[in-house]
Design a protein around this motif. Structure first.
Motif, PDB file in Angstrom:
ATOM      1  N   CYS A  71      67.148 -24.408 -30.038  1.00 51.81           N
ATOM      2  CA  CYS A  71      68.097 -25.017 -29.018  1.00 51.81           C
ATOM      3  C   CYS A  71      68.986 -26.095 -29.823  1.00 51.81           C
ATOM      4  CB  CYS A  71      67.060 -25.687 -28.110  1.00 51.81           C
ATOM      5  SG  CYS A  71      65.867 -24.469 -27.326  1.00 51.81           S
ATOM      6  N   ASN A  72      68.254 -26.708 -30.608  1.00 51.59           N
ATOM      7  CA  ASN A  72      69.381 -27.632 -31.018  1.00 51.59           C
ATOM      8  C   ASN A  72      70.480 -27.298 -31.948  1.00 51.59           C
ATOM      9  OD1 ASN A  72      68.111 -30.283 -29.705  1.00 51.59           O
ATOM     10  ND2 ASN A  72      66.376 -29.781 -30.921  1.00 51.59           N
ATOM     11  N   SER A  73      70.321 -26.093 -32.194  1.00 48.82           N
ATOM     12  CA  SER A  73      71.342 -25.411 -33.272  1.00 48.82           C
ATOM     13  C   SER A  73      72.271 -24.691 -32.255  1.00 48.82           C
ATOM     14  CB  SER A  73      70.609 -24.314 -34.079  1.00 48.82           C
ATOM     15  OG  SER A  73      69.750 -25.043 -34.745  1.00 48.82           O
ATOM     16  N   GLY A  74      72.494 -24.514 -31.371  1.00 43.57           N
ATOM     17  CA  GLY A  74      73.539 -23.864 -30.464  1.00 43.57           C
ATOM     18  C   GLY A  74      74.795 -24.503 -30.196  1.00 43.57           C
ATOM     19  N   PRO A  75      75.522 -23.695 -29.435  1.00 39.04           N
ATOM     20  CA  PRO A  75      75.455 -22.389 -29.073  1.00 39.04           C
ATOM     21  C   PRO A  75      75.239 -21.344 -30.068  1.00 39.04           C
ATOM     22  CG  PRO A  75      77.560 -23.612 -28.230  1.00 39.04           C
ATOM     23  CD  PRO A  75      76.864 -24.168 -29.163  1.00 39.04           C
ATOM     24  N   LEU A  76      74.289 -20.534 -29.654  1.00 37.97           N
ATOM     25  CA  LEU A  76      73.994 -19.462 -30.600  1.00 37.97           C
ATOM     26  C   LEU A  76      73.926 -18.140 -29.879  1.00 37.97           C
ATOM     27  CD1 LEU A  76      70.588 -20.883 -32.166  1.00 37.97           C
ATOM     28  CD2 LEU A  76      72.983 -20.733 -33.021  1.00 37.97           C
ATOM     29  N   LEU A  77      74.334 -16.993 -30.647  1.00 35.46           N
ATOM     30  CA  LEU A  77      74.356 -15.527 -30.390  1.00 35.46           C
ATOM     31  C   LEU A  77      73.413 -14.963 -31.321  1.00 35.46           C
ATOM     32  CD1 LEU A  77      76.554 -13.611 -31.811  1.00 35.46           C
ATOM     33  CD2 LEU A  77      78.014 -14.879 -29.976  1.00 35.46           C
ATOM     34  N   VAL A  78      72.986 -13.932 -31.313  1.00 33.31           N
ATOM     35  CA  VAL A  78      72.593 -12.757 -32.339  1.00 33.31           C
ATOM     36  C   VAL A  78      73.139 -11.608 -32.068  1.00 33.31           C
ATOM     37  CG1 VAL A  78      70.301 -12.392 -30.992  1.00 33.31           C
ATOM     38  CG2 VAL A  78      70.545 -12.113 -33.450  1.00 33.31           C
ATOM     39  N   VAL A  79      73.276 -10.691 -33.124  1.00 32.97           N
ATOM     40  CA  VAL A  79      73.966  -9.559 -33.169  1.00 32.97           C
ATOM     41  C   VAL A  79      73.176  -8.484 -33.716  1.00 32.97           C
ATOM     42  CG1 VAL A  79      75.988  -8.100 -33.622  1.00 32.97           C
ATOM     43  CG2 VAL A  79      76.488 -10.491 -33.145  1.00 32.97           C
ATOM     44  N   TYR A  80      72.672  -7.548 -33.045  1.00 41.04           N
ATOM     45  CA  TYR A  80      71.877  -6.460 -33.601  1.00 41.04           C
ATOM     46  C   TYR A  80      72.798  -4.916 -33.700  1.00 41.04           C
ATOM     47  CZ  TYR A  80      67.760  -9.415 -32.923  1.00 41.04           C
ATOM     48  OH  TYR A  80      67.009 -10.362 -33.004  1.00 41.04           O
ATOM     49  N   PRO A  81      72.416  -4.134 -34.599  1.00 46.74           N
ATOM     50  CA  PRO A  81      71.374  -4.257 -35.675  1.00 46.74           C
ATOM     51  C   PRO A  81      71.816  -5.209 -36.649  1.00 46.74           C
ATOM     52  CG  PRO A  81      72.742  -2.386 -36.073  1.00 46.74           C
ATOM     53  CD  PRO A  81      73.295  -2.790 -35.025  1.00 46.74           C
ATOM     54  N   GLY A  82      70.781  -5.637 -37.311  1.00 43.82           N
ATOM     55  CA  GLY A  82      71.090  -6.495 -38.527  1.00 43.82           C
ATOM     56  C   GLY A  82      70.480  -8.016 -37.997  1.00 43.82           C
ATOM     57  N   GLY A  83      70.458  -8.418 -36.909  1.00 43.21           N
ATOM     58  CA  GLY A  83      69.951  -9.498 -36.438  1.00 43.21           C
ATOM     59  C   GLY A  83      70.537 -10.666 -37.200  1.00 43.21           C
ATOM     60  N   ILE A  84      71.974 -10.875 -36.979  1.00 39.44           N
ATOM     61  CA  ILE A  84      72.769 -11.813 -37.656  1.00 39.44           C
ATOM     62  C   ILE A  84      73.137 -12.847 -36.348  1.00 39.44           C
ATOM     63  CG2 ILE A  84      75.003 -12.345 -38.345  1.00 39.44           C
ATOM     64  CD1 ILE A  84      73.408 -10.506 -40.138  1.00 39.44           C
ATOM     65  N   TRP A  85      72.492 -14.022 -36.917  1.00 47.34           N
ATOM     66  CA  TRP A  85      72.697 -15.267 -35.990  1.00 47.34           C
ATOM     67  C   TRP A  85      73.957 -16.042 -36.040  1.00 47.34           C
ATOM     68  CZ3 TRP A  85      68.982 -16.932 -32.309  1.00 47.34           C
ATOM     69  CH2 TRP A  85      67.914 -16.149 -32.530  1.00 47.34           C
ATOM     70  N   TYR A  86      74.848 -16.310 -34.940  1.00 46.00           N
ATOM     71  CA  TYR A  86      75.963 -17.058 -35.201  1.00 46.00           C
ATOM     72  C   TYR A  86      75.810 -18.413 -34.501  1.00 46.00           C
ATOM     73  CZ  TYR A  86      78.397 -13.208 -37.356  1.00 46.00           C
ATOM     74  OH  TYR A  86      78.788 -12.026 -37.989  1.00 46.00           O
ATOM     75  N   ARG A  87      76.190 -19.590 -34.892  1.00 47.17           N
ATOM     76  CA  ARG A  87      76.620 -20.518 -33.952  1.00 47.17           C
ATOM     77  C   ARG A  87      78.121 -20.748 -33.828  1.00 47.17           C
ATOM     78  NH1 ARG A  87      77.819 -26.500 -34.856  1.00 47.17           N
ATOM     79  NH2 ARG A  87      76.776 -27.670 -32.995  1.00 47.17           N
ATOM     80  N   VAL A  88      78.220 -20.575 -32.680  1.00 47.44           N
ATOM     81  CA  VAL A  88      79.784 -20.524 -32.094  1.00 47.44           C
ATOM     82  C   VAL A  88      80.329 -21.625 -31.410  1.00 47.44           C
ATOM     83  CG1 VAL A  88      81.199 -19.099 -30.616  1.00 47.44           C
ATOM     84  CG2 VAL A  88      79.293 -17.976 -31.816  1.00 47.44           C
ATOM     85  N   THR A  89      81.190 -22.514 -31.807  1.00 44.11           N
ATOM     86  CA  THR A  89      81.699 -23.858 -31.105  1.00 44.11           C
ATOM     87  C   THR A  89      82.934 -23.649 -30.714  1.00 44.11           C
ATOM     88  OG1 THR A  89      82.255 -24.715 -33.239  1.00 44.11           O
ATOM     89  CG2 THR A  89      79.905 -25.093 -32.413  1.00 44.11           C
ATOM     90  N   THR A  90      83.829 -22.935 -30.787  1.00 44.64           N
ATOM     91  CA  THR A  90      85.183 -22.674 -30.366  1.00 44.64           C
ATOM     92  C   THR A  90      85.601 -21.423 -29.975  1.00 44.64           C
ATOM     93  OG1 THR A  90      86.351 -21.875 -32.600  1.00 44.64           O
ATOM     94  CG2 THR A  90      85.783 -24.632 -32.207  1.00 44.64           C
ATOM     95  N   LEU A  91      86.677 -21.311 -29.105  1.00 44.27           N
ATOM     96  CA  LEU A  91      87.175 -19.991 -28.500  1.00 44.27           C
ATOM     97  C   LEU A  91      87.562 -19.294 -29.984  1.00 44.27           C
ATOM     98  CD1 LEU A  91      89.059 -21.214 -25.514  1.00 44.27           C
ATOM     99  CD2 LEU A  91      86.566 -20.177 -25.548  1.00 44.27           C
ATOM    100  N   GLU A  92      88.245 -19.926 -30.738  1.00 46.15           N
ATOM    101  CA  GLU A  92      88.600 -18.958 -32.120  1.00 46.15           C
ATOM    102  C   GLU A  92      87.306 -18.583 -32.739  1.00 46.15           C
ATOM    103  OE1 GLU A  92      89.560 -22.320 -31.171  1.00 46.15           O
ATOM    104  OE2 GLU A  92      91.485 -21.919 -30.501  1.00 46.15           O
ATOM    105  N   ASP A  93      86.229 -19.122 -32.913  1.00 43.36           N
ATOM    106  CA  ASP A  93      85.065 -18.517 -33.317  1.00 43.36           C
ATOM    107  C   ASP A  93      84.863 -17.354 -32.665  1.00 43.36           C
ATOM    108  OD1 ASP A  93      84.826 -20.663 -35.007  1.00 43.36           O
ATOM    109  OD2 ASP A  93      83.254 -21.740 -33.940  1.00 43.36           O
TER     110      ASP A  93
END
Length: 115
Positions: A68-90
């Motif tokens: 929770c304290n790392s967000g906003p977060l999303l994860v993409v599968y396959p691969g389980g790639i976690w991203y922290r997204v903070t801007t619309l450009e991201d």
């Protein structure tokens, strides 16, 4: 089918994105992706996926993903790639690079560890 045979299962999506949209009370000790502005980001992602006709990409709003304290977060599968997204450009960069071209966006990757 015996237990040694593998079942052929069709893949519905080339990538499946799970985006946390949990909203906790302001000041909650765990924080939340929703309190960090996730809704605006995920709205942009959903519209971009649809506008670009990426029918082989699944996009699901999820509850808490556990960091929770790392967000906003999303994860993409396959691969389980976690991203922290903070801007619309991201968001735009993830859609263009990862979802369309299959190229991970290293500057946004989060390496998360369970405590």
């Amino acid at each position: 089918m015996n237990s040694e045979e593998e079942m052929e299962l069709p893949q519905l999506y080339r990538h499946h994105v799970f985006a946390c949209n949990t909203q906790r009370q302001p000041g909650h000790p765990h924080g939340s992706c929703g309190a960090s502005g996730a809704q605006t980001l995920w709205d942009r992602m959903g519209k971009a996926i649809e506008a670009q006709g990426l029918n082989d990409i699944g996009f699901t709003m999820a509850g808490c993903l556990g960091f929770c304290n790392s967000g906003p977060l999303l994860v993409v599968y396959p691969g389980g790639i976690w991203y922290r997204v903070t801007t619309l450009e991201d968001v735009d960069e993830i859609v263009k690079s990862h979802l369309k071209q299959g190229k991970r966006v290293d500057r946004l990757v989060m390496v998360l560890k369970r405590s």
